[in-house]
Design a protein around this motif. Sequence first.
Motif, PDB file in Angstrom:
ATOM      1  N   CYS A  70      -5.561  -1.560  -1.071  1.00  0.00           N
ATOM      2  CA  CYS A  70      -4.631  -1.562   0.057  1.00  0.00           C
ATOM      3  C   CYS A  70      -4.982  -2.671   1.051  1.00  0.00           C
ATOM      4  O   CYS A  70      -4.131  -3.109   1.813  1.00  0.00           O
ATOM      5  CB  CYS A  70      -4.669  -0.207   0.769  1.00  0.00           C
ATOM      6  SG  CYS A  70      -3.654   1.070  -0.010  1.00  0.00           S
ATOM      7  N   LEU A  81       1.997   3.381   3.676  1.00  0.00           N
ATOM      8  CA  LEU A  81       0.579   3.726   3.505  1.00  0.00           C
ATOM      9  C   LEU A  81       0.295   5.215   3.665  1.00  0.00           C
ATOM     10  O   LEU A  81      -0.714   5.739   3.170  1.00  0.00           O
ATOM     11  CB  LEU A  81      -0.278   2.914   4.479  1.00  0.00           C
ATOM     12  CG  LEU A  81       0.018   3.026   5.973  1.00  0.00           C
ATOM     13  CD1 LEU A  81      -0.742   4.185   6.603  1.00  0.00           C
ATOM     14  CD2 LEU A  81      -0.365   1.743   6.691  1.00  0.00           C
ATOM     15  N   CYS A  90       0.845  -1.195   0.000  1.00  0.00           N
ATOM     16  CA  CYS A  90       0.000   0.000   0.000  1.00  0.00           C
ATOM     17  C   CYS A  90       0.880   1.245   0.000  1.00  0.00           C
ATOM     18  O   CYS A  90       1.754   1.403   0.857  1.00  0.00           O
ATOM     19  CB  CYS A  90      -0.909  -0.002   1.227  1.00  0.00           C
ATOM     20  SG  CYS A  90      -2.067   1.397   1.283  1.00  0.00           S
TER      21      CYS A  90
END
Length: 272
Positions: free
Chosen positions: A191, A168, A163
Amino acid sequence: MSELSACGKIIKYLLLLFNLVLLISGIAMICTGVAVSVKFSIPMHFVANHQSDRTLASVASAFSSAPTLLMLSGVIIVIITIFGCLGATKEGPCLIGTFAVLLFIACITEFSAAGGIASWRKLDENADQKISDAFDQLIVDYNDTDFKESNMIDTIQIMFKCCGNTDLNDWEKSEWSKSKGDPEKHFPLSCCGLDKHDEENAEKLCSKDMVEEKHEKGCKVIFQESVQDNAGLIIGTGVTMGVIQIFGIIFSCIFIKQLRAGAGYQPQYNNY
């Protein structure tokens, strides 16, 4: 058919054994080439189409062509074994000679594939940064309407189980994420390993907590690790097979010499 010497018979059966190993190796090379090609078709398409830089396009070309060369070598090797087995069983110098020439061609192809992969960083020392910038741009431009661009990053994230670019938190740059109100509760479904086109996932959300449970690394790190692992696999396979085939060529030349000696053939230079 002339009688082979004891040495000639040993070489004959070694050649038959070599062909068996070669056949198994050829099939393994085809499978390896297909696996690597399928795995990197999407990422390399991404690299080739999101940069106008010619050197970076060369990087993508090197990775795209190397598995193809490996598969081609595998196919050639499978065909080669036919000549090798026929030549050894029928004790035909012409068939063995053809076998040796084809082995040489396959050997060159494999070393070319290995060289193409080994030199990819030298094609462009800034390749990593350029790929990273392109990935960041995809995150910034991510939306629900441009399916071509959005599907690209979704596919990469699902494929590599990652991700974001470095992590992320890169999704905080996305206007799409900001438009959802609370960015921490709205990450792309990819994700979380979910396909947004699947009707079962239509009402599902992917939050930051869910992503942290699934992924510790960003796509850039995982992609680089995967590239290095698969590059090593291709280089190792190509070089190993090339070296083995060199021994096959040597065996073939010795066997041809034994066949001609058994038939009473004397080279012209012996008369001078």
